[in-house]
Write an enzyme that holds these catalytic residues in place. Structure first.
Site, short mmCIF file in Angstrom:
data_model
loop_
_atom_site.label_atom_id
_atom_site.label_comp_id
_atom_site.label_asym_id
_atom_site.label_seq_id
_atom_site.Cartn_x
_atom_site.Cartn_y
_atom_site.Cartn_z
N ALA A 66 0.80 -1.23 0.00
CA ALA A 66 0.00 0.00 0.00
C ALA A 66 0.83 1.28 0.00
O ALA A 66 0.63 2.14 -0.86
CB ALA A 66 -0.98 -0.02 1.18
N ASP A 253 -4.02 -2.45 3.71
CA ASP A 253 -4.17 -1.81 2.41
C ASP A 253 -5.26 -0.73 2.42
O ASP A 253 -5.24 0.17 1.60
CB ASP A 253 -4.51 -2.87 1.36
CG ASP A 253 -3.29 -3.70 1.00
OD1 ASP A 253 -2.65 -3.38 -0.02
OD2 ASP A 253 -2.96 -4.64 1.74
#
Length: 380
Positions: A66, A253
């Site tokens: 991420a 994420d």
């Protein structure tokens, strides 16, 4: 013997991984990535000369994680501007490349906004491109700094929860320098504990079906001299039952406004196991991963990947590209369920650690208060 060997490396720090860098050869600016589909066998760089090439790298997981996706997205906008492409179109392509990781859209929108503002103030193409590149580099620098602060807060939290002792930590997927502008998120905490001589063992889930734990986290653990052991995902329960896990550390994420966390599939079962066995379950992620506009876990879009990643075994390059060309491990035409992520509700999470501190217990109000202290600004 492995523990003794690991202790002798506490003072050793390997050269920093060059995971992502901007370069300007005579042919024009490029974004250079460490191709993570080739690890751990080879350290090979992938050169992206345009945004479609970067989108392919994102979708095939050559670049992933991420925080790093946010950085890559920002540089992608800068690359489009520097190469004279349509910046708005490029930003749209990048933002849609993977739906779950909120950092990707954040990085893209932030750099695109800086470019748009420069153009609005009358900057020419070259000057506006320079503004975009400066914004991407600033995002990169901020993420590196956030990584260091998360490691500090994470170590302090472990000491608060389990004072005066060493730890056996379990982690899932990959959360180190390969996903970050710095040394990572959850892995950075384990690395800091290791350097302090208090990491007894890092348990590394292999993380099926693409084996990010086996290929990437084990690679980073070995590179940094950590005492670690690799296990199949379905062996984690036996570790908990044997009392061999002191805490679970994972990344994220996307974190919804209520504290629900989307992370690599397999994270939710670990949270359930940790709750049953009274083991702290800790999420480590920068505030850029928090999406206050997503109300709760049910609102998080979970990416569905090719079933061939499950039904076939092939080279990692082939698997990351969607499978194909490998050895079948299921009957021909077998349907497969292959979500890239699952969602863990806040009641199963002991704490969320960010660069601004930790939230525990995890509540929407606590998360919003923490984000309000962040220097990050939501770009819409």
């Amino acid at each position: 013997m492995a523990d003794q060997d690991a202790q002798s490396t506490v003072g050793f720090e390997p050269p920093a991984l060059s995971v992502l860098r901007w370069d300007e050869p005579p042919e024009g600016p490029v974004l250079v990535l460490l191709d993570q589909t080739r690890l751990p066998a080879e350290e090979v760089e992938l050169v992206c000369t345009d945004v479609p090439a970067l989108v392919r790298a994102i979708q095939t997981l050559a670049v992933r994680g991420a925080p790093l996706l946010g950085i890559a997205g920002g540089y992608g906008v800068a690359l489009a501007a520097a190469r004279g492409y349509d910046v708005a179109e490029a930003a749209g392509l990048l933002e849609r490349a993977r739906p779950t990781a909120v950092n990707l859209g954040y990085g893209v929108r932030r750099v695109a906004a800086a470019h748009r503002e420069a153009v609005g103030k009358g900057a020419g193409d070259e000057a506006a491109a320079a503004v975009a590149l400066a914004a991407a580099r600033e995002l990169h620098r901020e993420d590196a700094q956030a990584s260091g602060r998360m490691a500090e807060y994470g170590e302090a939290l472990l000491e608060e929860l389990m004072p005066g002792r060493g730890y056996q930590l379990l982690t899932h997927c990959n959360t180190g320098a390969l996903v970050s502008g710095g040394e990572g998120t959850a892995f950075a905490v384990a690395l800091r504990v290791h350097r302090g001589g208090r990491l007894h063992r890092l348990w590394v889930d292999e993380t099926r079906p693409l084996l990010q734990g086996a290929r990437l986290t084990a690679y980073e653990a070995a590179r940094n001299g950590l005492a670690y052991s690799l296990l199949t995902d379905n062996a984690a329960g036996s570790l908990f039952a044997a009392g061999e896990v002191d805490a679970v550390l994972i990344g994220a994420d996307r974190i919804a406004a209520d504290g629900s966390v989307a992370n690599k599939v397999g994270s939710y079962p670990l949270a359930v196991l940790a709750k049953y066995h009274h083991v702290p379950f800790i999420v480590v992620a920068p505030t850029t991963t928090v999406d206050l506009e997503t109300a709760d876990g049910t609102s998080i879009i979970v990416e569905q990947r090719s079933g061939r990643e499950v039904t076939e075994l092939t080279s990692w390059q082939g698997v990351a590209a969607g499978g194909g060309g490998g050895r079948a491990v299921a009957p021909l035409g077998a349907p497969a369920y292959n979500p890239a992520f699952d969602v863990t509700p806040p009641e199963l999470i002991t704490a969320i650690v960010t660069e601004e501190g930790a939230v525990s217990p995890v509540t929407g109000a606590g998360l919003a208060e923490l984000c309000a202290r962040s220097s990050q600004v939501t770009i819409s």
